[in-house]
Design a protein around this motif. Structure first.
Motif, mmCIF file in Angstrom:
data_model
loop_
_atom_site.group_PDB
_atom_site.id
_atom_site.type_symbol
_atom_site.label_atom_id
_atom_site.label_comp_id
_atom_site.label_asym_id
_atom_site.label_seq_id
_atom_site.Cartn_x
_atom_site.Cartn_y
_atom_site.Cartn_z
ATOM 1 N N GLY A 251 -13.403 2.053 39.152
ATOM 2 C CA GLY A 251 -14.280 0.899 39.029
ATOM 3 C C GLY A 251 -13.899 -0.212 39.980
ATOM 4 N N SER A 252 -12.656 -0.204 40.438
ATOM 5 C CA SER A 252 -12.220 -1.225 41.403
ATOM 6 C C SER A 252 -12.986 -1.104 42.716
ATOM 7 N N LEU A 253 -13.403 0.119 43.044
ATOM 8 C CA LEU A 253 -14.179 0.297 44.272
ATOM 9 C C LEU A 253 -15.567 -0.314 44.129
ATOM 10 N N ILE A 254 -16.070 -0.369 42.882
ATOM 11 C CA ILE A 254 -17.339 -1.054 42.636
ATOM 12 C C ILE A 254 -17.180 -2.535 42.936
ATOM 13 N N THR A 255 -16.079 -3.112 42.470
ATOM 14 C CA THR A 255 -15.815 -4.525 42.746
ATOM 15 C C THR A 255 -15.707 -4.768 44.239
ATOM 16 N N ALA A 256 -15.001 -3.871 44.948
ATOM 17 C CA ALA A 256 -14.850 -4.022 46.396
ATOM 18 C C ALA A 256 -16.202 -3.908 47.103
ATOM 19 N N ARG A 257 -17.025 -2.963 46.661
ATOM 20 C CA ARG A 257 -18.342 -2.813 47.282
ATOM 21 C C ARG A 257 -19.182 -4.056 47.062
ATOM 22 N N MET A 258 -19.162 -4.579 45.830
ATOM 23 C CA MET A 258 -19.915 -5.795 45.539
ATOM 24 C C MET A 258 -19.403 -6.961 46.366
ATOM 25 N N ALA A 259 -18.077 -7.043 46.530
ATOM 26 C CA ALA A 259 -17.497 -8.128 47.344
ATOM 27 C C ALA A 259 -18.009 -8.051 48.773
ATOM 28 N N ALA A 260 -18.048 -6.844 49.343
ATOM 29 C CA ALA A 260 -18.533 -6.685 50.713
ATOM 30 C C ALA A 260 -20.002 -7.074 50.813
ATOM 31 N N GLU A 261 -20.796 -6.677 49.810
ATOM 32 C CA GLU A 261 -22.213 -7.025 49.813
ATOM 33 C C GLU A 261 -22.421 -8.532 49.681
ATOM 34 N N GLN A 262 -21.489 -9.196 49.010
ATOM 35 C CA GLN A 262 -21.579 -10.648 48.829
ATOM 36 C C GLN A 262 -20.993 -11.423 50.003
ATOM 37 N N GLY A 263 -20.515 -10.717 51.013
ATOM 38 C CA GLY A 263 -19.947 -11.381 52.182
ATOM 39 C C GLY A 263 -18.516 -11.824 52.007
ATOM 40 N N ARG A 264 -17.826 -11.262 51.023
ATOM 41 C CA ARG A 264 -16.423 -11.612 50.798
ATOM 42 C C ARG A 264 -15.512 -10.672 51.586
ATOM 43 N N THR A 265 -14.277 -11.102 51.808
ATOM 44 C CA THR A 265 -13.286 -10.267 52.474
ATOM 45 C C THR A 265 -12.711 -9.266 51.480
ATOM 46 N N VAL A 266 -12.502 -8.045 51.932
ATOM 47 C CA VAL A 266 -11.883 -7.015 51.094
ATOM 48 C C VAL A 266 -10.593 -6.563 51.763
ATOM 49 N N TRP A 267 -9.483 -6.616 51.022
ATOM 50 C CA TRP A 267 -8.197 -6.111 51.488
ATOM 51 C C TRP A 267 -7.784 -4.936 50.620
ATOM 52 N N ALA A 268 -6.990 -4.039 51.174
ATOM 53 C CA ALA A 268 -6.500 -2.900 50.407
ATOM 54 C C ALA A 268 -5.078 -2.575 50.838
ATOM 55 N N LEU A 269 -4.255 -2.209 49.867
ATOM 56 C CA LEU A 269 -2.889 -1.793 50.158
ATOM 57 C C LEU A 269 -2.892 -0.306 50.499
ATOM 58 N N PRO A 270 -2.489 0.061 51.710
ATOM 59 C CA PRO A 270 -2.430 1.487 52.049
ATOM 60 C C PRO A 270 -1.303 2.167 51.280
ATOM 61 N N GLY A 271 -1.478 3.431 50.996
ATOM 62 C CA GLY A 271 -0.451 4.195 50.295
ATOM 63 C C GLY A 271 -0.375 5.600 50.843
ATOM 64 N N SER A 272 0.466 6.388 50.250
ATOM 65 C CA SER A 272 0.638 7.765 50.691
ATOM 66 C C SER A 272 -0.636 8.566 50.457
#
Length: 384
Positions: A251-272
């Motif tokens: 569900g966090s990806l839903i939040t990220a998608r909505m943030a991008a659609e709203q013109g907000r910056t999206v950051w993500a921590l890379p992992g293995s």
């Protein structure tokens, strides 16, 4: 108690009940009728003409004709009970027609018509950053969420999340442990903690100056469709969203998608690539999210409205001649003129000047550091 609305609070609550808390139906009605009072006096056929669901138009008819005892009780006793909750100390009903409604949230395509608040409602006017992620994070993910929340809170940001188990809870706790300020947006009524294991966190958050936010009526249960709706508010309130750990279908990806659609910056921590909870973040990075490994990277992407950036501005000013006076820009002068002799909230200044939120926040920092304004309880005041 604060009921921040120009239309009668009971009319807002009645309309919200009649349409089963549908923000889309409410938006259609307010576009046509301009106020909840006018929408309630319209005919059921008017509602149907606008595309309101037949069941909702039928509820309006039954309420107007007073031929459904259960509906009448809901619209009388039920609404009064909700209003009573809003009238308790520390509780606020904030309607979309009020000047205190958050400017950033007002910009999204489907802003909630009502916000039910418990706690420090002034946090809505401060710069927020959302931290979200998996409900089943690794130990490293928990540590990262708490550490990023602590450092970003120490930099002056309000940390916003959804009080879910896992990363959300760690973000709230990390903020509180640092003495910072945090906002929890719920998928239930603002009167209940969910999940139950977070009851202690809910109580601590309110007691330590945080804020609970919900668009749902007090008493609303945690139904599955509520949480995607909750996510758009988390991102809508924030300057950007940091995803710490997430599975590919999180569900966090839903939040990220909505943030991008709203013109907000999206950051993500890379992992293995071998870690299941890293796959969602790696997917976001492939799709254009910014990969980050420390808070300095996030702060450098934000407008200078944090403690860290304040230090940079102060250091810059101290390196120049103390007697050199910088001429105010046209935009800064516009903010000062709008401020006048009143104490004004940052959101009010954003609306009054028509400037972008990030620019107004930056100008307020510069004006404060230049001795032109002072940050006080409730907003900013101009200094003589």
């Amino acid at each position: 108690m604060t009921v921040s609305t120009f239309a009668p609070a009971t009319d807002w609550l009645r309309l919200w009940c009649l349409v089963h808390q549908s923000h889309r139906s409410t938006a259609l009605l307010l576009q046509e009728f301009s106020s909840p009072t006018d929408a309630l006096t319209a005919s059921p056929s008017d509602w149907r003409r606008l595309g309101i669901a037949p069941g909702q138009a039928q509820r309006l008819a039954h309420w107007q004709q007073e031929n459904d005892p259960a509906l009448l009780r809901e619209m009388q006793e039920g609404v009064l009970a909700k209003l009573h909750w809003c009238e308790q100390p520390g509780h606020t009903l904030l309607a979309q027609d009020h000047e205190d409604y958050p400017a950033l949230l007002r910009e999204i395509p489907d802003p909630p018509p009502l916000l039910f608040l418990r706690g420090n409602s002034m946090l809505l006017g401060l710069p927020q950053l959302a931290i979200v992620g998996s409900r089943k994070p690794s130990l490293a993910g928990r540590s990262d969420a708490a550490a990023f929340a602590r450092e970003l809170a120490e930099a002056g940001l309000v940390i916003t999340s959804g009080m879910a188990r896992g990363i959300d809870a760690c973000a709230h706790e990390g903020t509180l442990n640092a003495g910072g300020q945090t906002v929890a947006v719920l998928g239930t009524g603002a009167d209940r903690a969910y999940p139950r294991e977070n009851t202690g966190l809910y109580d601590r958050l309110v007691a330590e100056g945080g804020l609970i936010v919900s668009e749902f009526l007090p008493g609303t249960l945690p139904l599955a469709p509520h949480f995607p709706r909750r996510n758009r508010i988390i991102s809508g309130l924030s300057l950007g969203v940091l995803v710490v750990e997430a599975a590919p279908e999180s569900g966090s990806l839903i939040t990220a998608r909505m943030a991008a659609e709203q013109g907000r910056t999206v950051w993500a921590l890379p992992g293995s690539r071998h870690h299941p909870q890293a796959q969602g973040c790696l997917k976001l990075i492939r799709e254009g999210a910014t990969a980050v490994v420390n808070t300095a990277q996030i702060l450098s992407d934000l407008p200078p409205m944090t403690g860290w950036l304040r230090e940079q501005v102060t250091a810059r000013d101290n390196s120049s001649s103390a007697t050199t006076q910088t001429r105010l820009s046209v935009e800064a002068t516009q903010v000062l003129d709008a401020l006048g002799c009143e104490c004004r909230h940052a959101d009010w200044l954003i609306q009054a000047t028509g400037q972008k939120p990030a620019q107004v926040l930056r100008l307020l920092v510069e004006l404060e550091l230049g001795g032109h304004v002072a940050a006080v309880a409730g907003g900013y005041e101009r200094l003589r």
